[in-house]
Design a protein around this motif. Structure first.
Motif, short mmCIF file in Angstrom:
data_model
loop_
_atom_site.label_atom_id
_atom_site.label_comp_id
_atom_site.label_asym_id
_atom_site.label_seq_id
_atom_site.Cartn_x
_atom_site.Cartn_y
_atom_site.Cartn_z
N GLY A 1 10.79 19.51 94.42
CA GLY A 1 11.93 19.77 93.55
C GLY A 1 13.23 19.34 94.20
O GLY A 1 13.45 19.58 95.39
N GLY A 2 14.10 18.73 93.41
CA GLY A 2 15.36 18.25 93.95
C GLY A 2 16.58 18.82 93.26
O GLY A 2 17.68 18.27 93.40
N GLY A 3 16.43 19.93 92.52
CA GLY A 3 17.56 20.53 91.83
C GLY A 3 18.42 21.37 92.75
O GLY A 3 18.50 21.14 93.97
N GLN A 4 19.09 22.38 92.17
CA GLN A 4 19.99 23.22 92.96
C GLN A 4 19.23 23.93 94.08
O GLN A 4 19.69 23.96 95.23
CB GLN A 4 20.67 24.26 92.05
N LEU A 5 18.07 24.50 93.77
CA LEU A 5 17.29 25.17 94.81
C LEU A 5 16.68 24.17 95.77
O LEU A 5 16.66 24.40 96.99
CB LEU A 5 16.20 26.04 94.18
N VAL B 1 5.23 34.71 94.66
CA VAL B 1 5.97 34.45 93.44
C VAL B 1 7.37 35.03 93.66
O VAL B 1 7.52 36.23 93.87
CB VAL B 1 5.31 35.11 92.21
N VAL B 2 8.37 34.16 93.68
CA VAL B 2 9.75 34.58 93.95
C VAL B 2 10.51 34.54 92.63
O VAL B 2 10.83 33.48 92.11
CB VAL B 2 10.41 33.66 95.00
N ARG B 3 10.76 35.73 92.09
CA ARG B 3 11.40 35.84 90.77
C ARG B 3 12.92 35.94 90.96
O ARG B 3 13.39 36.75 91.76
CB ARG B 3 10.86 37.05 90.04
N THR B 4 13.64 35.13 90.23
CA THR B 4 15.09 35.09 90.41
C THR B 4 15.79 34.99 89.06
O THR B 4 15.14 34.95 88.00
CB THR B 4 15.46 33.92 91.33
N SER B 5 17.13 34.94 89.09
CA SER B 5 17.91 34.87 87.86
C SER B 5 19.26 34.22 88.12
O SER B 5 19.80 34.29 89.23
CB SER B 5 18.14 36.28 87.30
N TRP B 6 19.81 33.56 87.13
CA TRP B 6 21.19 33.09 87.11
C TRP B 6 21.53 32.31 88.39
O TRP B 6 22.46 32.64 89.13
CB TRP B 6 22.14 34.27 86.93
N VAL B 7 20.77 31.26 88.65
CA VAL B 7 20.90 30.50 89.91
C VAL B 7 22.15 29.61 89.89
O VAL B 7 22.44 28.93 88.90
CB VAL B 7 19.64 29.66 90.15
N VAL B 8 22.85 29.62 91.02
CA VAL B 8 24.06 28.82 91.20
C VAL B 8 23.92 28.05 92.51
O VAL B 8 23.70 28.65 93.57
CB VAL B 8 25.32 29.69 91.25
N GLY B 9 24.03 26.73 92.43
CA GLY B 9 23.93 25.92 93.64
C GLY B 9 24.79 24.68 93.52
O GLY B 9 25.79 24.65 92.80
N ALA C 1 21.94 29.64 95.39
CA ALA C 1 20.75 28.91 95.85
C ALA C 1 20.55 29.03 97.35
O ALA C 1 19.41 29.08 97.82
CB ALA C 1 20.86 27.44 95.44
N ASP C 2 21.65 29.07 98.12
CA ASP C 2 21.52 29.21 99.57
C ASP C 2 20.85 30.53 99.94
O ASP C 2 20.04 30.59 100.86
CB ASP C 2 22.89 29.13 100.24
N ASP C 3 21.20 31.61 99.21
CA ASP C 3 20.58 32.91 99.48
C ASP C 3 19.14 32.95 99.03
O ASP C 3 18.28 33.54 99.70
CB ASP C 3 21.39 34.02 98.79
N LEU C 4 18.85 32.30 97.91
CA LEU C 4 17.47 32.23 97.43
C LEU C 4 16.60 31.46 98.42
O LEU C 4 15.49 31.88 98.76
CB LEU C 4 17.43 31.58 96.06
N ALA C 5 17.12 30.34 98.92
CA ALA C 5 16.39 29.55 99.92
C ALA C 5 16.18 30.35 101.20
O ALA C 5 15.10 30.30 101.81
CB ALA C 5 17.15 28.26 100.22
N ALA C 6 17.20 31.10 101.61
CA ALA C 6 17.06 31.93 102.82
C ALA C 6 16.02 33.02 102.61
O ALA C 6 15.26 33.34 103.53
CB ALA C 6 18.42 32.55 103.17
N GLY C 7 15.95 33.58 101.42
CA GLY C 7 14.93 34.60 101.13
C GLY C 7 13.53 34.03 101.17
O GLY C 7 12.60 34.67 101.70
N ILE C 8 13.36 32.82 100.64
CA ILE C 8 12.05 32.17 100.69
C ILE C 8 11.66 31.90 102.13
O ILE C 8 10.52 32.16 102.54
CB ILE C 8 12.09 30.87 99.86
N ARG C 9 12.59 31.36 102.90
CA ARG C 9 12.29 31.09 104.32
C ARG C 9 11.91 32.39 105.04
O ARG C 9 10.99 32.40 105.85
CB ARG C 9 13.49 30.42 104.99
N HIS C 10 12.61 33.45 104.73
CA HIS C 10 12.31 34.75 105.38
C HIS C 10 10.88 35.20 105.07
O HIS C 10 10.15 35.61 105.98
CB HIS C 10 13.31 35.79 104.87
#
Length: 462
Positions: free
Chosen positions: A193-197, A325-333, A365-374
């Motif tokens: 994937g190459g979008g915001q996330l 499964v990482v459930r999220t909402s209202w993503v901003v990147g 998106a930076d926080d979502l990516a950090a959560g996935i890495r964690h």
């Protein structure tokens, strides 16, 4: 003499991932019995669920028979059925532990889990020793192997029987010294994937391989076949069809199911067959929004096609043994999004009407990516996790007012309207009124996202 009376126990060695297992051996006048591999008990004590596919036995006639040191691109679980060995292991994986050596004596009451890329060798201490090992891949001439000489001075293995007196093979004696060994590459992470996330994950995981639609078309099965999946241990699926409104059209519906469901099914199969961890990004749209806050265990109740495809994908991913499964909402990147749209309107002096009866939290998106890495790096328990930014639940209009205030225009420039009023005359998909996600589960693993308002201010001022 076999050591009896042990309790089942797993201890770590000096080599990361190499584990020593003490096995209970039960004996009487007839002989002895042990559970050499007991999946449920051993997983509970920390052994990985490595999925063995082959069982090999090496029988050795004489004391001093010495074999190794061989590193293969698969995991193995070694033990002895009869006799006793001196086991030696050298880490030949890329990284800080490269060259680390560990030795231990193994009889029927002990086993060793050897991770991929760690060279394995042994010397028999009793005649008629049967050395046995489970492996989780089939031998292939095309696999990447590494070898180190039994007599390597850097490893400095203190073999009980001197090598010039031991029984060895000419091939093992010809293995290279450590300085000449080509290390086995570590398994990698593949981000799709190459979008915001996807952009944020590229920064959060600079060592990962990232593929976008130009190199991996999720709707083409042949593109999946071209990937060398044995080079990876984790897939992060950050790709999705996200045109929520277009998904309600006949063409959009087909595209949404092809990308969000059919492609995810292929990834789930690949992850299961190759024992990979699959990280899949889900959405608040799998719910109808009647609950004020959504927990991970809430039943699916999607309102529209997009939500239906995301719910179906969640169900597919949940069948993969190693999944998040990482459930999220209202993503901003990075790129066009609600925040940038409101910022642009404010800067141009436009006073917008914004929906004020749909509530949630922004997810940067930076926080979502950090959560996935964690989750991946800490090896958190597999399952579903909600991830958004922290802080008060707000409406879209509340967030727009904050943006206008930060930009310096003032909150009064934003007028609140209902979702129904905003949708009048438009072809819009139904949206959940409440999208706030409960974050207790992810925070219990040690990851606490930033406050959404603080993150918003930092995003706009960057």
């Amino acid at each position: 003499m076999i050591e009896t009376g042990k309790s089942l126990n797993v201890t770590e060695s000096s080599i990361p991932g190499l584990l020593v297992v003490d096995l209970p051996v039960h004996g009487d006048n007839r002989g002895w019995f042990k559970e050499n591999w007991q999946r449920s008990k051993m997983l509970e004590l920390g052994l990985p669920d490595f999925g063995p596919v082959q069982n090999n036995i090496s029988f050795n006639d004489a004391v001093g028979t010495t074999r190794g040191l061989h590193a293969e691109p698969w995991d193995k679980y070694v033990s002895v059925a009869t006799g006793r060995i001196f086991g030696a292991w050298v880490d030949l994986r890329e990284g800080p532990s490269y060259g680390t050596t560990f030795t231990v004596e193994v009889d029927a009451s002990r086993a060793v889990f050897v991770p991929r890329g760690v060279a394995n060798g042994y010397q028999t201490l009793e005649a008629d020793t049967a050395y046995t090992y489970l492996v989780n891949d089939h031998w292939s001439p095309d696999a990447s192997y590494a070898f180190i000489n039994l007599a390597d001075e850097t490893a400095a293995i203190d073999w009980p029987i001197a090598l010039d007196e031991a029984e060895t093979s000419a091939k093992d004696r010809a293995h290279p010294r450590l300085a000449d060994v080509v290390p086995i590459p570590r398994l990698k992470t593949l981000v799709i994937g190459g979008g915001q996330l996807g952009t944020a994950l590229r920064s959060a995981l600079p060592e990962a391989d990232v593929v976008t639609r130009s190199t991996l078309d999720l709707t083409k099965p042949s593109d999946f076949d071209a990937v060398q999946w044995n080079e990876y241990d984790t897939i992060i699926n950050a790709a999705a069809y996200t045109a929520v409104d277009t998904a309600e059209t006949p063409e959009g519906r087909r595209a949404a199911w092809a990308v969000n469901v059919e492609a995810t099914a292929r990834l789930a199969r690949i992850a299961t067959e190759n024992r990979l961890t699959l990280v899949h990004v889900s959405s608040d749209y799998v719910f109808d929004g009647t609950a004020e806050t959504h927990v991970e265990t809430e039943a699916f109740s999607p309102l529209g096609v997009y939500g239906q495809t995301k719910a179906a994908a969640d169900a597919l991913v949940s069948t993969v043994p190693r999944h998040y499964v990482v459930r999220t909402s209202w993503v901003v990147g990075e790129g066009q999004n609600f925040v940038r749209t409101m910022e642009s309107l404010a800067q141009r002096g436009i006073k917008p009407s914004v929906v004020d009866d749909q509530f949630g939290r922004l997810t940067f998106a930076d926080d979502l990516a950090a959560g996935i890495r964690h989750l991946v790096e800490t090896k958190a328990p597999f399952g579903t996790y909600n991830v958004s930014n922290e802080g008060p639940v707000m409406s879209w209009a509340d967030i727009a007012r904050e943006i206008f205030d930060i930009v310096g225009v003032g909150k009064d420039a934003v007028t609140g309207v209902t979702g129904a009023e905003y949708a009048a005359g438009k072809s819009l998909a139904p949206r959940p009124n409440n999208s706030a996600l409960d974050l207790a589960k992810i925070e219990a693993t040690g990851f606490v996202p930033r406050d959404a308002s603080e993150a918003l201010r930092a995003y706009l001022q960057s």
